[in-house]
Design a protein around this motif. Structure first.
Motif, PDB file in Angstrom:
ATOM      1  N   TYR A   1      -8.830  -5.505 -11.317  1.00 58.23           N
ATOM      2  CA  TYR A   1      -8.706  -6.907 -10.891  1.00 58.23           C
ATOM      3  C   TYR A   1      -8.036  -6.927  -9.518  1.00 58.23           C
ATOM      4  CZ  TYR A   1      -7.042 -11.707 -10.488  1.00 58.23           C
ATOM      5  OH  TYR A   1      -6.783 -12.976 -10.031  1.00 58.23           O
ATOM      6  N   LEU A   2      -8.539  -7.798  -8.652  1.00 59.24           N
ATOM      7  CA  LEU A   2      -7.951  -7.932  -7.321  1.00 59.24           C
ATOM      8  C   LEU A   2      -7.751  -9.396  -6.991  1.00 59.24           C
ATOM      9  CD1 LEU A   2     -10.010  -5.382  -5.164  1.00 59.24           C
ATOM     10  CD2 LEU A   2      -7.716  -5.068  -6.111  1.00 59.24           C
ATOM     11  N   HIS A   3      -6.674  -9.677  -6.257  1.00 54.48           N
ATOM     12  CA  HIS A   3      -6.430 -11.021  -5.728  1.00 54.48           C
ATOM     13  C   HIS A   3      -6.042 -10.876  -4.264  1.00 54.48           C
ATOM     14  CE1 HIS A   3      -4.765 -15.008  -5.055  1.00 54.48           C
ATOM     15  NE2 HIS A   3      -5.360 -15.392  -6.181  1.00 54.48           N
ATOM     16  N   PRO A   4      -6.629 -11.684  -3.385  1.00 53.31           N
ATOM     17  CA  PRO A   4      -6.328 -11.539  -1.951  1.00 53.31           C
ATOM     18  C   PRO A   4      -4.847 -11.608  -1.617  1.00 53.31           C
ATOM     19  CG  PRO A   4      -8.216 -12.976  -2.261  1.00 53.31           C
ATOM     20  CD  PRO A   4      -7.669 -12.702  -3.630  1.00 53.31           C
ATOM     21  N   SER A   5      -4.103 -12.459  -2.302  1.00 50.12           N
ATOM     22  CA  SER A   5      -2.676 -12.597  -1.996  1.00 50.12           C
ATOM     23  C   SER A   5      -1.876 -11.370  -2.401  1.00 50.12           C
ATOM     24  CB  SER A   5      -2.107 -13.840  -2.694  1.00 50.12           C
ATOM     25  OG  SER A   5      -2.673 -15.009  -2.143  1.00 50.12           O
ATOM     26  N   THR A   6      -2.441 -10.550  -3.289  1.00 56.34           N
ATOM     27  CA  THR A   6      -1.761  -9.330  -3.709  1.00 56.34           C
ATOM     28  C   THR A   6      -2.075  -8.176  -2.770  1.00 56.34           C
ATOM     29  OG1 THR A   6      -1.823 -10.024  -6.027  1.00 56.34           O
ATOM     30  CG2 THR A   6      -1.447  -7.685  -5.590  1.00 56.34           C
ATOM     31  N   VAL A   7      -3.353  -7.907  -2.548  1.00 61.80           N
ATOM     32  CA  VAL A   7      -3.725  -6.725  -1.768  1.00 61.80           C
ATOM     33  C   VAL A   7      -3.644  -6.962  -0.257  1.00 61.80           C
ATOM     34  CG1 VAL A   7      -5.146  -5.738  -3.592  1.00 61.80           C
ATOM     35  CG2 VAL A   7      -6.185  -7.310  -1.946  1.00 61.80           C
ATOM     36  N   PHE A   8      -3.617  -8.231   0.168  1.00 62.01           N
ATOM     37  CA  PHE A   8      -3.412  -8.541   1.584  1.00 62.01           C
ATOM     38  C   PHE A   8      -2.020  -9.129   1.831  1.00 62.01           C
ATOM     39  CE2 PHE A   8      -8.112  -8.622   1.534  1.00 62.01           C
ATOM     40  CZ  PHE A   8      -8.391  -7.895   2.682  1.00 62.01           C
ATOM     41  N   GLY A   9      -1.149  -9.069   0.825  1.00 62.70           N
ATOM     42  CA  GLY A   9       0.136  -9.748   0.897  1.00 62.70           C
ATOM     43  C   GLY A   9       1.078  -9.164   1.946  1.00 62.70           C
ATOM     44  N   PHE A  10       1.830 -10.057   2.587  1.00 61.72           N
ATOM     45  CA  PHE A  10       2.788  -9.624   3.605  1.00 61.72           C
ATOM     46  C   PHE A  10       3.890  -8.759   2.994  1.00 61.72           C
ATOM     47  CE2 PHE A  10       6.557 -10.613   6.361  1.00 61.72           C
ATOM     48  CZ  PHE A  10       6.121  -9.899   7.465  1.00 61.72           C
ATOM     49  N   ASP A  11       4.226  -9.028   1.717  1.00 61.55           N
ATOM     50  CA  ASP A  11       5.263  -8.227   1.070  1.00 61.55           C
ATOM     51  C   ASP A  11       4.841  -6.762   0.936  1.00 61.55           C
ATOM     52  OD1 ASP A  11       3.271  -8.997  -0.744  1.00 61.55           O
ATOM     53  OD2 ASP A  11       4.599  -8.728  -2.466  1.00 61.55           O
ATOM     54  N   LEU A  12       3.543  -6.500   0.863  1.00 62.76           N
ATOM     55  CA  LEU A  12       3.062  -5.122   0.802  1.00 62.76           C
ATOM     56  C   LEU A  12       3.324  -4.407   2.130  1.00 62.76           C
ATOM     57  CD1 LEU A  12       1.549  -3.003  -0.893  1.00 62.76           C
ATOM     58  CD2 LEU A  12      -0.590  -3.930   0.005  1.00 62.76           C
ATOM     59  N   SER A  13       3.057  -5.096   3.238  1.00 61.04           N
ATOM     60  CA  SER A  13       3.338  -4.512   4.549  1.00 61.04           C
ATOM     61  C   SER A  13       4.832  -4.274   4.734  1.00 61.04           C
ATOM     62  CB  SER A  13       2.817  -5.440   5.660  1.00 61.04           C
ATOM     63  OG  SER A  13       1.411  -5.531   5.637  1.00 61.04           O
ATOM     64  N   ILE A  14       5.641  -5.240   4.298  1.00 61.86           N
ATOM     65  CA  ILE A  14       7.092  -5.084   4.394  1.00 61.86           C
ATOM     66  C   ILE A  14       7.552  -3.899   3.554  1.00 61.86           C
ATOM     67  CG2 ILE A  14       9.294  -6.126   3.716  1.00 61.86           C
ATOM     68  CD1 ILE A  14       8.326  -7.303   6.233  1.00 61.86           C
ATOM     69  N   GLY A  15       6.944  -3.738   2.378  1.00 63.45           N
ATOM     70  CA  GLY A  15       7.314  -2.626   1.502  1.00 63.45           C
ATOM     71  C   GLY A  15       7.079  -1.278   2.147  1.00 63.45           C
TER      72      GLY A  15
END
Length: 329
Positions: A226-240
């Motif tokens: 399952y994928l959601h744009p807000s998860t896989v493109f999320g800014f928190d991922l880049s910050i992480g």
């Protein structure tokens, strides 16, 4: 044994020990799942470190590569009937294409201007994905087939990917490319005056990192189905990705590994506690402040200090004994 062989031996032993975990503990599925996702984040941290650490180009847009890789695998798998594992190279290549589109104009900028530009790129990718309903599922997300391999397979796949990322990072660090990136980080004007092509070196490192991120994202998509744009493109991922390297040690070999091994399990622990969810960014921000103030080199710097102290004590008591090498070199 050569010096390079002595440096590689601890890593090989660690990888071998980790590879035995599913055999020794085959029923610990939750731990195997945690291990797989930790290996994915180790890969992300090592990939970010190629540009952000070695070249000193702090990017907050790597989620654009992650989302591109994840959706490339998802679309080819669910809508075109590809075997999920056969999509991974294309997921990496799709992320490389995005990296070139981003890198060619953005690497004309330096310092905070480059970082701000990458924030815009990441957010633009997220908003675009949210509005492409037929392709990405939009706000509802995209459901994928549930017929996936078992967790030991994902664990070993994640370990293999993280090991490859570590080997690539070590190769870049010791190569002419790595020396050029470090020169650009220290003084770009001086490096360019000696004939170094800054744009070429940065884009090569950027594309290498994006390829690793794209493959990791493809595995991530298959794992969750399952994928959601807000998860896989999320800014928190880049910050992480930035935080993992800062925690472990930016620009070092083992720093991103240490940072990811701490960041992801702690993140999951915090998110599992309802009373702590609201404070997760506060916890990470406080940790970041402490590290920057007291040990800018991260955990790798702490271990370096400990080994330097041990080396000095050993030499004082046994003048003829050779020193011990730092773990992140």
């Amino acid at each position: 044994m050569t010096r390079r062989g002595r440096r590689a031996l601890p890593a090989l032993l660690l990888i071998l020990a980790l590879a035995l975990v599913p055999i020794v503990f085959p029923d610990e599925l939750n731990w195997l799942g945690l291990g797989f996702l930790t290996f994915v984040f180790v890969t992300l941290a090592l990939a970010w470190n190629l540009t952000g650490g070695y070249a000193g180009q702090v990017s907050f847009g790597y989620a654009a590569f992650f989302g591109t890789g994840a959706y490339t695998t998802a679309i080819l798998w669910s809508q075109h009937g590809w075997a999920p594992l056969s999509t991974l190279p294309l997921a990496g290549l799709a992320a490389v294409v995005v990296a070139l589109i981003v890198g060619l104009p953005c690497f004309r900028l330096q310092g905070p201007y480059f970082s701000i530009a990458t924030i815009g790129v990441g957010e633009a990718a997220r908003v675009t994905a949210l509005n492409l309903d037929r392709l990405t599922g939009g706000a509802s997300g995209l459901n994928l087939p549930l017929a996936v391999p078992d967790k030991p397979f994902f664990y070993w796949s994640g370990l293999l990917l993280a090991s490859v990322a570590l080997a690539i990072s070590a190769w870049v660090r010791a190569s002419r490319l790595g020396l050029g990136l470090v020169a650009l980080r220290m003084d770009q004007a001086a490096a360019e005056s000696l004939g170094l092509n800054a744009a070429l070196y940065k884009n090569i490192a950027h594309c290498l990192g994006a390829f690793l991120v794209g493959i990791a994202a493809g595995l991530y998509a298959v794992y969750f189905s399952y994928l959601h744009p807000s998860t896989v493109f999320g800014f928190d991922l880049s910050i992480g990705m930035v935080l993992m390297c800062v925690i472990g040690g930016v620009g070092t070999l083992w720093g991103p590994v240490l940072g990811a091994a701490i960041y992801y399990p702690v993140r999951q622990l915090v998110l599992a506690q309802p009373q702590l969810v609201a404070f997760n960014l506060l916890i990470y921000g406080g940790l970041l402040i402490v590290i920057v103030l007291f040990e800018p080199r991260g955990l790798a710097g702490v271990f370096d200090r400990i080994l330097s102290f041990a080396r000095a004590s050993l030499r004082a008591s046994h003048p003829g004994v050779a020193g011990v090498e730092a773990p992140h070199e």
